[in-house]
Structures are given as structure tokens and as C-alpha cells.
Design a protein around this motif. Structure first.
Motif, PDB file in Angstrom:
ATOM      1  N   LYS A  17      -1.843  12.385   0.195  1.00  0.00           N
ATOM      2  CA  LYS A  17      -2.705  11.324  -0.820  1.00  0.00           C
ATOM      3  C   LYS A  17      -2.129  10.167  -1.266  1.00  0.00           C
ATOM      4  O   LYS A  17      -2.483   8.948  -1.104  1.00  0.00           O
ATOM      5  CB  LYS A  17      -3.498  11.958  -1.810  1.00  0.00           C
ATOM      6  CG  LYS A  17      -4.467  11.467  -2.246  1.00  0.00           C
ATOM      7  CD  LYS A  17      -5.648  12.317  -3.135  1.00  0.00           C
ATOM      8  CE  LYS A  17      -6.828  11.551  -3.665  1.00  0.00           C
ATOM      9  NZ  LYS A  17      -6.978  12.096  -5.042  1.00  0.00           N
ATOM     10  N   LYS A  18      -0.819  10.390  -1.758  1.00  0.00           N
ATOM     11  CA  LYS A  18       0.034   9.294  -2.281  1.00  0.00           C
ATOM     12  C   LYS A  18       0.598   8.152  -0.905  1.00  0.00           C
ATOM     13  O   LYS A  18       0.237   6.979  -1.158  1.00  0.00           O
ATOM     14  CB  LYS A  18       1.270   9.735  -2.785  1.00  0.00           C
ATOM     15  CG  LYS A  18       0.691  10.142  -4.241  1.00  0.00           C
ATOM     16  CD  LYS A  18       1.967  11.037  -5.127  1.00  0.00           C
ATOM     17  CE  LYS A  18       1.544  11.845  -6.186  1.00  0.00           C
ATOM     18  NZ  LYS A  18       1.710  11.497  -7.373  1.00  0.00           N
ATOM     19  N   PHE A  19       0.985   8.664   0.121  1.00  0.00           N
ATOM     20  CA  PHE A  19       1.310   7.889   1.116  1.00  0.00           C
ATOM     21  C   PHE A  19       0.141   7.063   1.590  1.00  0.00           C
ATOM     22  O   PHE A  19       0.130   5.953   2.187  1.00  0.00           O
ATOM     23  CB  PHE A  19       1.908   8.803   2.201  1.00  0.00           C
ATOM     24  CG  PHE A  19       3.476   9.360   1.864  1.00  0.00           C
ATOM     25  CD1 PHE A  19       4.294   8.403   1.395  1.00  0.00           C
ATOM     26  CD2 PHE A  19       3.463  10.688   1.901  1.00  0.00           C
ATOM     27  CE1 PHE A  19       5.459   8.801   0.844  1.00  0.00           C
ATOM     28  CE2 PHE A  19       4.913  11.179   1.547  1.00  0.00           C
ATOM     29  CZ  PHE A  19       5.875  10.238   1.026  1.00  0.00           C
ATOM     30  N   LYS A  20      -0.939   7.746   1.808  1.00  0.00           N
ATOM     31  CA  LYS A  20      -2.376   7.238   2.050  1.00  0.00           C
ATOM     32  C   LYS A  20      -2.602   5.934   1.321  1.00  0.00           C
ATOM     33  O   LYS A  20      -2.754   5.037   1.814  1.00  0.00           O
ATOM     34  CB  LYS A  20      -3.397   8.166   2.020  1.00  0.00           C
ATOM     35  CG  LYS A  20      -4.362   7.891   3.176  1.00  0.00           C
ATOM     36  CD  LYS A  20      -5.309   9.305   3.539  1.00  0.00           C
ATOM     37  CE  LYS A  20      -5.040  10.182   4.654  1.00  0.00           C
ATOM     38  NZ  LYS A  20      -5.588  11.118   4.963  1.00  0.00           N
ATOM     39  N   ALA A  21      -2.340   6.082   0.108  1.00  0.00           N
ATOM     40  CA  ALA A  21      -2.405   5.001  -0.864  1.00  0.00           C
ATOM     41  C   ALA A  21      -1.572   3.977  -0.604  1.00  0.00           C
ATOM     42  O   ALA A  21      -1.929   2.484  -0.925  1.00  0.00           O
ATOM     43  CB  ALA A  21      -2.478   5.351  -2.420  1.00  0.00           C
ATOM     44  N   LEU A  22      -0.422   4.149  -0.130  1.00  0.00           N
ATOM     45  CA  LEU A  22       0.380   3.190   0.122  1.00  0.00           C
ATOM     46  C   LEU A  22       0.524   2.659   1.596  1.00  0.00           C
ATOM     47  O   LEU A  22       1.122   1.725   2.041  1.00  0.00           O
ATOM     48  CB  LEU A  22       2.006   3.790   0.234  1.00  0.00           C
ATOM     49  CG  LEU A  22       2.474   4.168  -1.319  1.00  0.00           C
ATOM     50  CD1 LEU A  22       3.851   4.714  -1.506  1.00  0.00           C
ATOM     51  CD2 LEU A  22       2.367   2.963  -2.204  1.00  0.00           C
ATOM     52  N   SER A  23      -0.486   3.051   2.433  1.00  0.00           N
ATOM     53  CA  SER A  23      -0.581   2.732   3.730  1.00  0.00           C
ATOM     54  C   SER A  23      -1.406   1.982   4.283  1.00  0.00           C
ATOM     55  O   SER A  23      -2.279   1.957   5.203  1.00  0.00           O
ATOM     56  CB  SER A  23      -0.739   4.144   4.871  1.00  0.00           C
ATOM     57  OG  SER A  23      -2.140   4.546   4.476  1.00  0.00           O
ATOM     58  N   ASP A  24      -1.468   0.822   3.195  1.00  0.00           N
ATOM     59  CA  ASP A  24      -2.415  -0.508   3.505  1.00  0.00           C
ATOM     60  C   ASP A  24      -1.447  -1.577   3.242  1.00  0.00           C
ATOM     61  O   ASP A  24      -1.207  -1.620   1.932  1.00  0.00           O
ATOM     62  CB  ASP A  24      -3.740  -0.141   3.166  1.00  0.00           C
ATOM     63  CG  ASP A  24      -4.705  -1.216   2.982  1.00  0.00           C
ATOM     64  OD1 ASP A  24      -5.725  -1.061   3.763  1.00  0.00           O
ATOM     65  OD2 ASP A  24      -4.317  -2.367   2.834  1.00  0.00           O
ATOM     66  N   HIS A  25      -1.491  -2.687   3.894  1.00  0.00           N
ATOM     67  CA  HIS A  25      -0.573  -3.612   3.320  1.00  0.00           C
ATOM     68  C   HIS A  25      -1.208  -4.496   2.063  1.00  0.00           C
ATOM     69  O   HIS A  25      -0.557  -5.173   1.225  1.00  0.00           O
ATOM     70  CB  HIS A  25      -0.227  -4.573   4.454  1.00  0.00           C
ATOM     71  CG  HIS A  25      -1.473  -5.314   5.037  1.00  0.00           C
ATOM     72  ND1 HIS A  25      -2.181  -4.700   6.008  1.00  0.00           N
ATOM     73  CD2 HIS A  25      -1.917  -6.651   4.968  1.00  0.00           C
ATOM     74  CE1 HIS A  25      -3.046  -5.732   6.270  1.00  0.00           C
ATOM     75  NE2 HIS A  25      -2.855  -6.817   5.596  1.00  0.00           N
ATOM     76  N   LYS A  26      -2.586  -4.493   2.068  1.00  0.00           N
ATOM     77  CA  LYS A  26      -3.392  -5.090   1.110  1.00  0.00           C
ATOM     78  C   LYS A  26      -3.148  -4.321  -0.173  1.00  0.00           C
ATOM     79  O   LYS A  26      -2.678  -4.973  -1.380  1.00  0.00           O
ATOM     80  CB  LYS A  26      -4.889  -5.060   1.345  1.00  0.00           C
ATOM     81  CG  LYS A  26      -5.481  -5.907   2.419  1.00  0.00           C
ATOM     82  CD  LYS A  26      -6.894  -6.132   2.141  1.00  0.00           C
ATOM     83  CE  LYS A  26      -7.515  -6.505   3.550  1.00  0.00           C
ATOM     84  NZ  LYS A  26      -7.116  -5.240   4.708  1.00  0.00           N
ATOM     85  N   ARG A  27      -2.841  -3.162  -0.310  1.00  0.00           N
ATOM     86  CA  ARG A  27      -2.611  -2.307  -1.422  1.00  0.00           C
ATOM     87  C   ARG A  27      -1.236  -2.362  -1.878  1.00  0.00           C
ATOM     88  O   ARG A  27      -0.887  -2.352  -2.972  1.00  0.00           O
ATOM     89  CB  ARG A  27      -3.043  -0.860  -1.368  1.00  0.00           C
ATOM     90  CG  ARG A  27      -4.557  -0.546  -1.345  1.00  0.00           C
ATOM     91  CD  ARG A  27      -4.895   0.996  -1.420  1.00  0.00           C
ATOM     92  NE  ARG A  27      -4.539   1.648  -0.226  1.00  0.00           N
ATOM     93  CZ  ARG A  27      -5.404   1.957   0.751  1.00  0.00           C
ATOM     94  NH1 ARG A  27      -6.520   1.435   0.760  1.00  0.00           N
ATOM     95  NH2 ARG A  27      -4.843   2.957   1.857  1.00  0.00           N
ATOM     96  N   LEU A  28      -0.235  -2.741  -0.861  1.00  0.00           N
ATOM     97  CA  LEU A  28       1.207  -2.661  -1.014  1.00  0.00           C
ATOM     98  C   LEU A  28       1.279  -4.046  -2.014  1.00  0.00           C
ATOM     99  O   LEU A  28       2.060  -4.457  -2.810  1.00  0.00           O
ATOM    100  CB  LEU A  28       2.026  -2.711   0.131  1.00  0.00           C
ATOM    101  CG  LEU A  28       2.143  -1.369   0.699  1.00  0.00           C
ATOM    102  CD1 LEU A  28       2.903  -1.451   2.060  1.00  0.00           C
ATOM    103  CD2 LEU A  28       2.801  -0.394  -0.004  1.00  0.00           C
TER     104      LEU A  28
END
Lengths: 102, 102
Positions: A17-28
Motif C-alpha cells: 500500500k505504501k509503495f502504491k502510494a509512491l508509484s505515481d509521479h504526480k504523487r511524488l
DNA sequence: ACTATATATCAACAAAGATTGATGTGTCAT
DNA sequence: ATGACACATCAATCTTTGTTGATATATAGT
């Protein structure tokens, strides 16, 4: 420190779940802005990132769910900010400079 | 060390891809097995993980693409193994023990 | 050459995630 | 109390990922 015994499938699901949260360049990008700019309201973020409000809210919620960011309500505004400690738990110190330049 | 100047959108896209590779508990589990068991062929992995071969190949490819693992061909078999250094570049040392117990 | 095994790849489908525009809710100023 | 703003949430849609079973390729043994 994470104990070896904790490393069960349930834990892997949490990390997923945490990596999923990081797996989008917009969110990064959102994380980087919040980490460098500090407390920022949605409307300012929306401008800085050139993202429509609704899309932004969607992504903020995902980051919030895994505690990488947090909110404070102040009158009309919701101020978001990064949670360095939560981020540092996950990422290497090298990588952290993506968000926290020396 | 990552330079602040490298931290552009292109870089974020690279990281997006790496985090995407980590954002699936099956793949995290694969990584853990490879990290702890060492060089393992697909057929053994398939048993250990109770995953059908085709699904496994799919996930291995994703991990391979971002260099978290690598392959060696030996006769009929393809042996996969984890790339500790690539993983350690990304993850905090605490988190690394998910894969590399002390 | 033939068969069996190990693996990759493919096409069809299913499931999960992201985007969009609209609507709802709370707050402030008038 | 009304209107304007800041934001969250929702439903519909589109896009990306993941799954499945089948087929293709390569190697090894007979």
C-alpha cells in the motif's frame, strides 16, 4: 527496527500500500512540493502543480491514508504537509533527498 | 548520492517505475524469497510461491525491468536472484530487513 | 528426429486505478 | 440568509495492471 518475525504477508500488504502510494509521479511531485515548501493549502498546491482540485484531492487522500502527509484545518483552508519521519522509515537516505535536499 | 539538480520530472518517472515494481505483495514476496534463498529457478519459485508459471514470469519481468533482480541462463533453467545494491539504493535500511534479515 | 521440460510471450478478459465534471458541505464576509 | 470560496466526495468513464490459458521457443535426453 522491524523484527524478522513481523515480516509476514500482512506486513507485505501494508508495504504494498505504501509503495502504491509512491508509484505515481504526480504523487511524488506532490510530496516533494510539500516537503520543500512546507504547509500548503489545496488551492496553492493546485496552482503549483497545475492539477485540478478534484484530482489533487484524490491523490492527497492516497498519501494521507499511508501517513506520508497530514492535514490541518484552518478556517476555510486545509493545509497539507509532509511527514518526514514516515517517509524516512521507508526510503533510503539517498532517496530521501528527492524530497529533503541537504 | 543523488544530486538535487537531478531531481527533475524525468527522475520522478524513473522512481515511479521502481515503486510500481514494489507495489504488489506478490512481487515483494518474490523479492524476499530471492533475497533469502539466493539464485532460484522459475520452477522452484513457482512451487515456493504457489504461483502459476505464466503469472510468475509476468512479475519477474517487472522486477527485472527495474533491475531489482537479474537472470542467468543455465541449460534449461533460468536462475533469478535479487540485486541487493539496487534494492538498498531505494529502501531504508530498516525496510531492507524485509528482504535481508540481519 | 522425437519427446519432455523450462520458460517466455501472447491475446482475451477481469480488476484496479485514475480522470472528469458535477454535486455536497463547511466557512467566511456581507 | 445569501453568496462566494475551499474543499471533499461521487458516479461515469477511461486507462493501466493483472490473470488465465494457450501457444511458441529453446534445451536436453533418448
Amino acid at each position: 527496527m522491524i523484527e524478522r518475525s513481523d515480516v509476514c504477508d500482512t506486513t507485505l500488504l501494508d508495504y504494498e500500500k505504501k509503495f502504491k502510494a509512491l508509484s505515481d509521479h504526480k504523487r511524488l511531485y506532490i510530496l516533494r512540493i510539500l516537503a520543500t515548501e512546507g504547509k500548503t493549502c489545496v488551492c496553492d498546491l493546485s496552482e503549483l502543480l497545475a492539477l485540478p482540485q478534484s484530482k489533487l484531492s484524490y491523490h492527497l487522500k492516497i498519501l494521507l491514508d499511508v501517513k506520508f502527509i497530514s492535514v490541518e484545518k484552518e478556517g476555510k483552508w486545509n493545509y497539507y504537509s509532509a511527514n518526514p519521519n514516515e517517509i524516512k522509515k521507508i526510503l533510503s537516505s539517498d532517496l530521501c533527498c528527492l524530497f529533503y535536499p541537504e
